[in-house]
Design a protein around this motif. Structure first.
Motif, PDB file in Angstrom:
ATOM      1  N   THR A 114       0.828  -1.212   0.000  1.00  0.00           N
ATOM      2  CA  THR A 114       0.000   0.000   0.000  1.00  0.00           C
ATOM      3  C   THR A 114       0.862   1.261   0.000  1.00  0.00           C
ATOM      4  OG1 THR A 114      -0.098   0.152   2.425  1.00  0.00           O
ATOM      5  CG2 THR A 114      -1.786  -1.190   1.329  1.00  0.00           C
ATOM      6  N   LYS A 127     -10.583   2.521  -0.385  1.00  0.00           N
ATOM      7  CA  LYS A 127      -9.424   2.706  -1.273  1.00  0.00           C
ATOM      8  C   LYS A 127      -9.480   1.722  -2.455  1.00  0.00           C
ATOM      9  CE  LYS A 127      -7.409   5.844   1.328  1.00  0.00           C
ATOM     10  NZ  LYS A 127      -8.339   5.896   2.468  1.00  0.00           N
ATOM     11  N   GLU A 177      -4.338   2.658  -4.506  1.00  0.00           N
ATOM     12  CA  GLU A 177      -3.653   2.878  -3.227  1.00  0.00           C
ATOM     13  C   GLU A 177      -3.052   1.594  -2.652  1.00  0.00           C
ATOM     14  OE1 GLU A 177      -5.904   5.989  -4.372  1.00  0.00           O
ATOM     15  OE2 GLU A 177      -6.986   4.225  -3.621  1.00  0.00           O
TER      16      GLU A 177
END
Length: 331
Positions: A114, A127, A177
């Protein structure tokens, strides 16, 4: 019979005996990809460890993940295959004569990478997370991770990006992300400063990432041949553990990589040795249970299925009981 005839007969007899001693049984093995994941197979092939046990291997890259390999196995285009376990289980539930006889990797060889500001699973909510495709191993692993955190797939936005390198590119450009990536891309991501939110190797989640499989009919008709093939494979694992540098050199040639990629290949082999390659590579029944739990919503036959029906560990048990594996590690 005169002396000359006797000499000729004896010569022919010895030639026949010698021919039988040198005879090799052909076995075709399919690999799902060109990857360091298959180090033990390539080492066993290159170092003559299969031939040592009377097996003449033909290693074929089927590509297209586990599906193509299992299809080739069922069609008898190959007799052994390295395949994702979920594909094998699904094929067996559909009536395919497929069975696992050894493991390559019993846990997922993936990490959830991430952006640095995502520090906890809760930060992942809402995300965008990349996987190769819906239904692929990376997607299944993401679902396992979310389940572990008491989250659902609806808590994130899942994007299909085709490959680990494509996911890295999307991370760099801000298109996602997070991403579920495998070797060697996960090492590249870490070197670029991305965070490892979860490493499957550090969990108690067993998942049949890659298995060695054949068919029950092939075992029935060629049991001794399969045992000898597995001896070569098990000896390949031992060789990798004892001779990392030579194994690395072999795989470098197989993958045709340059010096700039060697570092991550070495890290991949180090990881396989430390956390994945087992001296006696039994398939994990817990891994089968995990797979059945994930596919039962789409296949009612998976619910209540006995994990043992997908595994034949009798060949490896025979090999271990003979003391063969023990001799490989006596140093």
């Amino acid at each position: 019979m005169n002396r000359k005839t006797s000499v000729c007969a004896i010569t022919v007899l010895f030639l026949c005996i010698g021919w039988r001693a040198m005879a090799q049984d052909k076995v075709r093995m399919g690999l799902s990809s060109v990857s360091g994941l298959h180090t033990a197979v390539w080492v066993a092939e290159t170092k003559g460890l299969f031939r040592k046990h009377g097996i003449d291997p033909e290693v074929i890259v089927t590509g297209q993940g586990g599906t193509a390999g299992i299809s080739a196995l069922i069609a008898n285009d190959v007799q052994m295959v390295n395949s994702a376990g979920d594909v094998l289980v699904a094929a067996s539930l559909r009536g395919g004569d497929t069975v696992m006889v050894a493991s390559v990797v019993n846990k997922g060889l993936q990490r959830l990478i991430t952006k640095p500001d995502i520090k906890t699973p809760a930060d992942l909510k809402g995300k965008r997370v990349g996987v190769t495709r819906i239904g692929a191993v990376s997607h299944s692993v993401l679902l396992m991770m979310l389940q572990r955190w008491n989250m659902s797939v609806n808590d994130v936005q899942v994007l299909q990006l085709g490959s680990s390198p494509s996911m890295l590119a999307s991370l760099d450009k801000g298109g996602i992300e997070g991403a579920v990536v495998t070797i060697p891309s996960m090492f590249v991501a870490e070197d670029r400063g991305y965070r490892v939110l979860l490493d499957m190797a550090d969990t108690d989640i067993y998942y049949l990432h890659t298995m060695v499989a054949t068919t029950r009919q092939y075992i029935k008709n060629n049991r001794d041949k399969v045992v000898r093939f597995l001896k070569g494979y098990v000896e390949g694992i031992a060789f990798v553990k004892h001779n990392k540098q030579e194994s690395l050199d072999i795989v470098k040639k197989k993958l045709r990589i340059g010096p700039e990629q060697e570092k991550n290949l070495e890290r991949s082999i180090d990881l396989l040795i430390a956390k994945y390659y087992e001296s006696v590579p039994y398939p994990s029944l817990r891994g089968v249970e995990t797979v059945l739990g994930f596919i039962e919503k789409d296949n009612p036959k998976a619910k209540g299925a006995d994990p043992k029906m997908f595994v034949d560990d009798s060949l490896l048990r025979e090999i271990e009981a003979s003391g063969f594996v023990k001799t490989l590690y006596q140093r």
